[in-house]
Design an enzyme around this catalytic site. Sequence first.
Site, mmCIF file in Angstrom:
data_model
loop_
_atom_site.group_PDB
_atom_site.id
_atom_site.type_symbol
_atom_site.label_atom_id
_atom_site.label_comp_id
_atom_site.label_asym_id
_atom_site.label_seq_id
_atom_site.Cartn_x
_atom_site.Cartn_y
_atom_site.Cartn_z
ATOM 1 N N LYS A 1 11.203 93.574 151.415
ATOM 2 C CA LYS A 1 10.521 93.071 152.259
ATOM 3 C C LYS A 1 9.968 91.678 151.883
ATOM 4 O O LYS A 1 9.689 90.597 152.659
ATOM 5 C CB LYS A 1 9.010 93.870 152.755
ATOM 6 C CG LYS A 1 8.107 94.063 151.432
ATOM 7 C CD LYS A 1 7.243 95.338 151.675
ATOM 8 C CE LYS A 1 7.947 96.370 150.739
ATOM 9 N NZ LYS A 1 7.320 97.332 150.246
ATOM 10 N N GLU B 1 16.194 98.597 157.547
ATOM 11 C CA GLU B 1 15.391 99.298 158.040
ATOM 12 C C GLU B 1 14.236 99.811 157.172
ATOM 13 O O GLU B 1 13.054 99.916 157.495
ATOM 14 C CB GLU B 1 16.282 100.610 158.570
ATOM 15 C CG GLU B 1 15.446 101.694 159.369
ATOM 16 C CD GLU B 1 14.752 101.006 160.583
ATOM 17 O OE1 GLU B 1 15.525 100.885 161.646
ATOM 18 O OE2 GLU B 1 13.416 101.158 160.801
ATOM 19 N N VAL C 1 10.450 97.465 156.234
ATOM 20 C CA VAL C 1 9.044 97.915 156.995
ATOM 21 C C VAL C 1 8.754 99.237 157.381
ATOM 22 O O VAL C 1 9.753 99.904 157.895
ATOM 23 C CB VAL C 1 9.009 96.806 158.130
ATOM 24 C CG1 VAL C 1 7.396 96.954 158.706
ATOM 25 C CG2 VAL C 1 9.244 95.355 157.876
ATOM 26 N N GLY D 1 9.009 102.097 155.655
ATOM 27 C CA GLY D 1 9.709 102.861 154.680
ATOM 28 C C GLY D 1 10.455 103.767 155.507
ATOM 29 O O GLY D 1 11.360 103.544 156.101
ATOM 30 N N ILE E 1 10.022 105.521 158.456
ATOM 31 C CA ILE E 1 9.773 105.213 159.987
ATOM 32 C C ILE E 1 10.712 104.491 160.654
ATOM 33 O O ILE E 1 10.867 103.218 160.400
ATOM 34 C CB ILE E 1 8.461 104.582 160.523
ATOM 35 C CG1 ILE E 1 7.345 105.088 159.547
ATOM 36 C CG2 ILE E 1 8.050 104.661 161.943
ATOM 37 C CD1 ILE E 1 5.743 104.714 159.821
ATOM 38 N N GLY F 1 -1.191 108.443 142.495
ATOM 39 C CA GLY F 1 -0.021 107.573 142.521
ATOM 40 C C GLY F 1 0.159 106.801 143.764
ATOM 41 O O GLY F 1 1.201 106.275 144.149
ATOM 42 N N GLU G 1 -0.982 101.088 142.851
ATOM 43 C CA GLU G 1 -0.484 100.507 141.458
ATOM 44 C C GLU G 1 -1.603 100.437 140.387
ATOM 45 O O GLU G 1 -2.884 100.251 141.051
ATOM 46 C CB GLU G 1 0.150 99.330 141.662
ATOM 47 C CG GLU G 1 1.419 99.212 142.783
ATOM 48 C CD GLU G 1 2.620 99.443 142.271
ATOM 49 O OE1 GLU G 1 2.819 99.666 140.697
ATOM 50 O OE2 GLU G 1 3.249 100.035 142.946
ATOM 51 N N ASP H 1 1.243 92.705 150.777
ATOM 52 C CA ASP H 1 2.219 93.590 151.278
ATOM 53 C C ASP H 1 2.175 93.753 152.757
ATOM 54 O O ASP H 1 3.187 93.411 153.534
ATOM 55 C CB ASP H 1 2.000 94.981 150.655
ATOM 56 C CG ASP H 1 3.050 96.027 151.049
ATOM 57 O OD1 ASP H 1 4.197 95.979 150.366
ATOM 58 O OD2 ASP H 1 2.607 96.835 152.053
ATOM 59 N N LYS I 1 5.049 92.335 155.749
ATOM 60 C CA LYS I 1 5.605 93.184 156.811
ATOM 61 C C LYS I 1 5.183 92.620 157.920
ATOM 62 O O LYS I 1 6.170 92.615 158.982
ATOM 63 C CB LYS I 1 5.012 94.586 156.516
ATOM 64 C CG LYS I 1 5.633 95.415 155.182
ATOM 65 C CD LYS I 1 4.687 96.470 155.227
ATOM 66 C CE LYS I 1 5.541 97.287 153.779
ATOM 67 N NZ LYS I 1 4.388 98.263 153.415
HETATM 68 N N1 LIG Z 1 8.844 102.301 146.669
HETATM 69 C C1 LIG Z 1 8.751 102.305 147.907
HETATM 70 O O1 LIG Z 1 8.276 103.422 148.403
HETATM 71 C C2 LIG Z 1 9.528 101.308 148.893
HETATM 72 C C3 LIG Z 1 9.211 101.345 150.217
HETATM 73 C C4 LIG Z 1 9.931 100.324 150.982
HETATM 74 C C5 LIG Z 1 10.593 99.183 150.368
HETATM 75 N N2 LIG Z 1 10.616 99.158 149.112
HETATM 76 C C6 LIG Z 1 11.206 98.001 148.342
HETATM 77 O O2 LIG Z 1 12.282 98.432 147.545
HETATM 78 C C7 LIG Z 1 12.263 97.334 146.437
HETATM 79 C C8 LIG Z 1 12.269 98.429 145.158
HETATM 80 O O3 LIG Z 1 10.981 98.886 145.003
HETATM 81 P P1 LIG Z 1 10.677 100.062 144.146
HETATM 82 O O4 LIG Z 1 9.371 100.417 144.269
HETATM 83 O O5 LIG Z 1 11.598 101.038 144.244
HETATM 84 O O6 LIG Z 1 10.912 99.212 142.781
HETATM 85 P P2 LIG Z 1 11.255 99.779 141.233
HETATM 86 O O7 LIG Z 1 10.731 100.963 141.032
HETATM 87 O O8 LIG Z 1 10.763 98.421 140.349
HETATM 88 O O9 LIG Z 1 12.850 99.744 141.187
HETATM 89 C C9 LIG Z 1 13.584 98.571 141.219
HETATM 90 C C10 LIG Z 1 15.009 99.120 140.581
HETATM 91 O O10 LIG Z 1 15.794 97.772 140.698
HETATM 92 C C11 LIG Z 1 16.288 97.564 139.026
HETATM 93 N N3 LIG Z 1 16.187 96.158 139.023
HETATM 94 C C12 LIG Z 1 15.199 95.315 138.872
HETATM 95 N N4 LIG Z 1 15.427 94.136 138.586
HETATM 96 C C13 LIG Z 1 16.778 94.326 138.477
HETATM 97 C C14 LIG Z 1 17.742 93.137 137.916
HETATM 98 N N5 LIG Z 1 17.170 91.760 137.515
HETATM 99 N N6 LIG Z 1 18.939 93.541 137.356
HETATM 100 C C15 LIG Z 1 19.176 95.013 137.573
HETATM 101 N N7 LIG Z 1 18.496 95.778 138.030
HETATM 102 C C16 LIG Z 1 17.032 95.449 138.242
HETATM 103 C C17 LIG Z 1 15.030 98.398 138.225
HETATM 104 O O11 LIG Z 1 15.767 98.528 137.018
HETATM 105 P P3 LIG Z 1 14.704 99.691 136.050
HETATM 106 O O12 LIG Z 1 14.430 100.833 136.382
HETATM 107 O O13 LIG Z 1 15.708 99.579 134.793
HETATM 108 O O14 LIG Z 1 13.603 98.706 135.847
HETATM 109 C C18 LIG Z 1 14.653 99.507 139.151
HETATM 110 O O15 LIG Z 1 15.607 100.619 138.947
HETATM 111 C C19 LIG Z 1 11.533 96.487 146.685
HETATM 112 O O16 LIG Z 1 11.966 95.216 147.453
HETATM 113 C C20 LIG Z 1 10.319 97.271 147.546
HETATM 114 O O17 LIG Z 1 9.657 96.053 148.345
HETATM 115 C C21 LIG Z 1 9.837 100.164 148.375
#
Ligand SMILES: NC(=O)c1ccc[n+]([C@@H]2O[C@H](COP(=O)([O-])OP(=O)(O)OC[C@H]3O[C@@H](n4cnc5c(N)ncnc54)[C@H](OP(=O)(O)O)[C@@H]3O)[C@@H](O)[C@H]2O)c1
Length: 410
Positions: A87, A111, A114, A116, A118, A169, A172, A183, A187
């Site tokens: 996002k 999808e 924004v 998640g 939904i 959890g 953050e 955030d 969105k």
């Molecule tokens: N979490 C949610 O519920 C959710 C919902 C909707 C959208 N999103 C979106 O999804 C994305 C990820 O969010 P997240 O919460 O899953 O974050 P996260 O837990 O930090 O996961 C990011 C992943 O990408 C890897 N990564 C990051 N930078 C990298 C790089 N430069 N080179 C190689 N690998 C890299 C990380 O590796 P490591 O594990 O080794 O650090 C990790 O596995 C974001 O854009 C977020 O806005 C998340």
Amino acid sequence: MRLIADNGDVVAARAGVRLEVTRIAVRDLARDRGLPAGTWTFTDDAASVVAAEDVDLVVEVMGPIEPAGELILDSLRRGKPVVTANKALLAAKGAALFAAAEDAGLDLLFEAAVGGGIPLIRPLRESLAGDRIGRALGIVNGTTNYILTRMTEAGSTFADALAEAQALGFAEADPTADVEGFDAAAKAAIIASIAFGADVRDADVHREGITGISAADISSADELGYIVKLLAIVEEREGRIGARVHPTMVPVHHPLASVRESFNAIFIEGEATGEVMLYGRGAGGFPTASAVLGDVIDAAKNLRSGSRGATIGTLTRREILPIDDVRSRYYLEVEAADRPGVLAAVADTFGRHGVSIESMAQRGIGEGARLIFVTHAAREADLRATVEDLRSTEVVQRVGSVIRVLGADA
Ligand SMILES: NC(=O)c1ccc[n+]([C@@H]2O[C@H](COP(=O)([O-])OP(=O)(O)OC[C@H]3O[C@@H](n4cnc5c(N)ncnc54)[C@H](OP(=O)(O)O)[C@@H]3O)[C@@H](O)[C@H]2O)c1
């Protein structure tokens, strides 16, 4: 990976091909991911994944802006469609990325970015493509919705509700992006871009978080029949596009008032469709993965048939409705001296700025009594001028909370 493994046959039947994860980029190669054995290899070189011959489709879930943006452009240049959940990137540079996808004739699907799990983006860009959307209201951040729910239902303070959300959890360790509305603003920019076909960026979104909301505000709202929610509001008014995120008193009978805990919802007001509400889990591993996988299946089907899905097209910059010109109803708390003529003086101040009062209530008696006003729809600039004037009015001791109130059209 788990969803692809668990639902492999269903996914293959729906995509028309068996999906295989071949390469995964991570930062930390040493970390045990607890994944079942698979056909993939791990690398810490994300660019090598995009370039690899055995990669036909790229999924970007690394966040936040760079190198994710450059990697997506590189994928498209190489003829590989992209699915992203990013996002922050789309809110900052979406128009350029969609233009690159358009030029390449490839899917760029998002999808999960924004709401998640939904289904929101597809309904907005496809199912409602024939309608004109006047306004969309969203509870798009689960952390703040959880905190406000605990403040409303358990009488918690903001600090206690935040600590509880962190322990569970839902928040953050550094909650700034959520509680200060960053955030939700990203969105809001994406929703506005899709709803109005315009290039709306996070910097265009007026943003206020929930850190100033007190337990007293919540109980005062309750007495008046409102529930406080952090709303993302996007609207088109006389050709200008408004996008804002701020705490809002939502009438208790409005469908958004029933969206509790960490759930999200988007309430869309279409000219032809009327009101539509989409509700569900706005974040979390499996809901987000389901949205990502849905996009992957779509992109895989299109890749196989040499086509692509509904495109976003070219998003152009449009005039942004400045917050001063936004019309809203307002809740105001005023502490004034307890003597004759005070009400007339306060009402006169509202009147001089063209802000009309819908209701007034008094809480407490004597010194320290508070007057609670709810206004009719007024321009933000006029309301702000009223508040400044009230502060310099001799009989007014203090202007306390000022919170917007959701109305039918303001
Ligand atoms: N979490 C949610 O519920 C959710 C919902 C909707 C959208 N999103 C979106 O999804 C994305 C990820 O969010 P997240 O919460 O899953 O974050 P996260 O837990 O930090 O996961 C990011 C992943 O990408 C890897 N990564 C990051 N930078 C990298 C790089 N430069 N080179 C190689 N690998 C890299 C990380 O590796 P490591 O594990 O080794 O650090 C990790 O596995 C974001 O854009 C977020 O806005 C998340």
